[in-house]
Design an enzyme around this catalytic site. Sequence first.
Site, PDB file in Angstrom:
ATOM      1  N   TYR A   6       0.867  -1.294  -0.064  1.00  0.00           N
ATOM      2  CA  TYR A   6      -0.072   0.096  -0.032  1.00  0.00           C
ATOM      3  C   TYR A   6       1.041   1.444   0.154  1.00  0.00           C
ATOM      4  O   TYR A   6       2.014   1.008   0.197  1.00  0.00           O
ATOM      5  CB  TYR A   6      -0.891  -0.053   1.253  1.00  0.00           C
ATOM      6  CG  TYR A   6      -0.323   0.345   2.633  1.00  0.00           C
ATOM      7  CD1 TYR A   6       0.544  -0.446   3.364  1.00  0.00           C
ATOM      8  CD2 TYR A   6      -0.294   1.529   3.138  1.00  0.00           C
ATOM      9  CE1 TYR A   6       1.146  -0.392   4.395  1.00  0.00           C
ATOM     10  CE2 TYR A   6       0.206   1.986   4.344  1.00  0.00           C
ATOM     11  CZ  TYR A   6       0.990   0.963   4.788  1.00  0.00           C
ATOM     12  OH  TYR A   6       1.632   1.382   5.993  1.00  0.00           O
TER      13      TYR A   6
ATOM     14  N   LYS B  87       6.498  -1.802   1.777  1.00  0.00           N
ATOM     15  CA  LYS B  87       5.421  -1.171   2.503  1.00  0.00           C
ATOM     16  C   LYS B  87       4.139  -2.379   2.492  1.00  0.00           C
ATOM     17  O   LYS B  87       3.386  -2.311   1.524  1.00  0.00           O
ATOM     18  CB  LYS B  87       5.149  -0.025   1.908  1.00  0.00           C
ATOM     19  CG  LYS B  87       4.307   1.202   2.822  1.00  0.00           C
ATOM     20  CD  LYS B  87       4.350   2.485   2.339  1.00  0.00           C
ATOM     21  CE  LYS B  87       3.383   3.406   3.187  1.00  0.00           C
ATOM     22  NZ  LYS B  87       3.692   3.322   4.651  1.00  0.00           N
TER      23      LYS B  87
ATOM     24  N   GLU C 132      13.156   2.747  13.321  1.00  0.00           N
ATOM     25  CA  GLU C 132      12.346   3.956  13.113  1.00  0.00           C
ATOM     26  C   GLU C 132      10.887   3.724  13.835  1.00  0.00           C
ATOM     27  O   GLU C 132      10.980   2.724  15.042  1.00  0.00           O
ATOM     28  CB  GLU C 132      11.707   3.579  11.611  1.00  0.00           C
ATOM     29  CG  GLU C 132      11.139   2.185  11.269  1.00  0.00           C
ATOM     30  CD  GLU C 132      10.595   1.903   9.818  1.00  0.00           C
ATOM     31  OE1 GLU C 132      10.693   2.734   9.346  1.00  0.00           O
ATOM     32  OE2 GLU C 132      10.459   0.559   9.562  1.00  0.00           O
TER      33      GLU C 132
ATOM     34  N   LEU D   4      11.238   1.321   6.360  1.00  0.00           N
ATOM     35  CA  LEU D   4      10.889   1.982   5.250  1.00  0.00           C
ATOM     36  C   LEU D   4      11.430   3.323   4.954  1.00  0.00           C
ATOM     37  O   LEU D   4      11.704   4.142   5.810  1.00  0.00           O
ATOM     38  CB  LEU D   4       9.352   2.177   5.411  1.00  0.00           C
ATOM     39  CG  LEU D   4       8.734   2.634   4.165  1.00  0.00           C
ATOM     40  CD1 LEU D   4       8.278   1.525   3.279  1.00  0.00           C
ATOM     41  CD2 LEU D   4       7.373   3.141   4.547  1.00  0.00           C
TER      42      LEU D   4
HETATM   43  N1  PDD Z   1       3.295   5.193   7.278  1.00  0.00           N
HETATM   44  N2  PDD Z   1       7.886   3.854   8.587  1.00  0.00           N
HETATM   45  C1  PDD Z   1       6.728   3.203   8.605  1.00  0.00           C
HETATM   46  C2  PDD Z   1       6.848   1.754   9.293  1.00  0.00           C
HETATM   47  C3  PDD Z   1       5.696   3.676   8.141  1.00  0.00           C
HETATM   48  O1  PDD Z   1       4.419   3.026   8.111  1.00  0.00           O
HETATM   49  C4  PDD Z   1       5.818   5.159   7.368  1.00  0.00           C
HETATM   50  C5  PDD Z   1       4.565   5.662   6.771  1.00  0.00           C
HETATM   51  C6  PDD Z   1       7.065   5.740   7.304  1.00  0.00           C
HETATM   52  C7  PDD Z   1       6.976   7.073   6.599  1.00  0.00           C
HETATM   53  O2  PDD Z   1       7.047   7.098   5.437  1.00  0.00           O
HETATM   54  P1  PDD Z   1       6.443   8.299   4.499  1.00  0.00           P
HETATM   55  O3  PDD Z   1       7.340   9.318   4.848  1.00  0.00           O
HETATM   56  O4  PDD Z   1       6.509   7.635   2.921  1.00  0.00           O
HETATM   57  O5  PDD Z   1       5.168   8.360   4.788  1.00  0.00           O
HETATM   58  C8  PDD Z   1       8.123   5.217   7.841  1.00  0.00           C
HETATM   59  C9  PDD Z   1       2.085   5.774   6.589  1.00  0.00           C
HETATM   60  C10 PDD Z   1       2.022   7.077   6.444  1.00  0.00           C
HETATM   61  C11 PDD Z   1       1.039   4.860   7.161  1.00  0.00           C
HETATM   62  O6  PDD Z   1       1.065   3.808   7.431  1.00  0.00           O
HETATM   63  O7  PDD Z   1       0.047   5.467   7.376  1.00  0.00           O
END
Ligand code: PDD
Length: 285
Positions: free
Chosen positions: A31, A144, A176, A200
Site C-alpha cells: 500500500y 510497504k 524507526e 521503510l
Molecule cells: N506510514 N516507517 C513506517 C513503518 C511507516 O509506516 C511510514 C509511513 C514511514 C514514513 O514513510 P512516508 O514518509 O513515506 O510516509 C516510515 C504511513 C503514513 C501509514 O502507514 O499510514
Amino acid sequence: MKVLYNGDFIEKKDAHVDIEDRGYQFGDGVYEVIRVYNGTLFTLKEHTERLFKSAKEIGIHLQSTVSDMEEKLKQLVTENQLTDGGVYIQVTRGVAPRKHQYAESLTPKITAYTFQVKKPVLEQTAGAKALLSEDLRWLRCDIKSLNLLYNVMEKQKASEVGAFEAILVRDGFVTEGTSSNVYAVIDGVIRTHPATNLILNGITRRKLLEVCAQQGCSVDETRMSKEELLRAQEIFISSTTAEVVPIIEIDGQPVGEGVPGEITKRVQQGFQEKIKQESKASISS
Ligand code: PDD
C-alpha cells in the site's frame, strides 16, 4: 464519494471486498499513503514508484505503468474535489481459495480512496511524547506491506499512555517508528538509520534529507544506539500524514530542554516550503 476499484471509479458504497481476497486473508499485498495539498498529490511519482517496487519485491506483477497509475490517482482526487487530504492505495495479490501458496496467474486487486487529514498541529508545534519498544518485525521493513500487526500493537500501546509514537529498537539500535522515520540531533549532526531492509525509506525522509542538504545541515545516516538517542539534544519523526513532529519526551524523560529544538524547527519550516514549492509547481505544469 468515488473510489478507484480495479480500474473503475465507483461509489464507495458499491465497493466490496471479496472474502477470499488474499489481502483480507493473509495481508498479502502492499500500500501507499499520499498527501494532497492544494489539490495536488505531493510526491506522487515517488509514492507510485515505491508502490510498484514493493509489489515487485513480493512477486505481484502489475500490468499498468507508473504513469497510468499516477493519472488514475489524479483523476480520483479530481472526482472527489479534494483540496487538502490524502489518498490511500492498496494492491493485493488477488482472489483465490484460501491456501498459502498462490498461482502466478492471479489478477491483482487495486483499490484507492481519498480521505480527510487532521494535521497534528498541536504536536507539530508543542512537540509530542514517544515510547521505546522492541522492534520485533520481520527483516523486510523496506517493503510497504499490508502486514502491520506489530506496528499496530506497538502504536496502540503508545496511544494508550498518551504517546504519539513508539520508537522501535532492534538489537540496541534505533530503527524507526511504527509509522514514521526517526531522527536525533547529536552534537549538531542529524542522525537517522540508513535506508536498509530494517526501515521503510520514507518519502518524507527523502524530502527532509534534501531540505537538510539545501540548508547546509549535516546529516549522518549511521544507525544510533538507544543510549545515543536518549542523550540527543533534539529528536523528531517524519511521515506523510504527520509531516515533521518534534519528540520532547521519551519514556517519561525530557529530550534536551523538553521543548522542540532549533534544528527541528528549521527542518520543519524547510519542509513546509518544499510542500508549497512542489504543490505550486505541479499545478502550473
Ligand atoms: N506510514 N516507517 C513506517 C513503518 C511507516 O509506516 C511510514 C509511513 C514511514 C514514513 O514513510 P512516508 O514518509 O513515506 O510516509 C516510515 C504511513 C503514513 C501509514 O502507514 O499510514
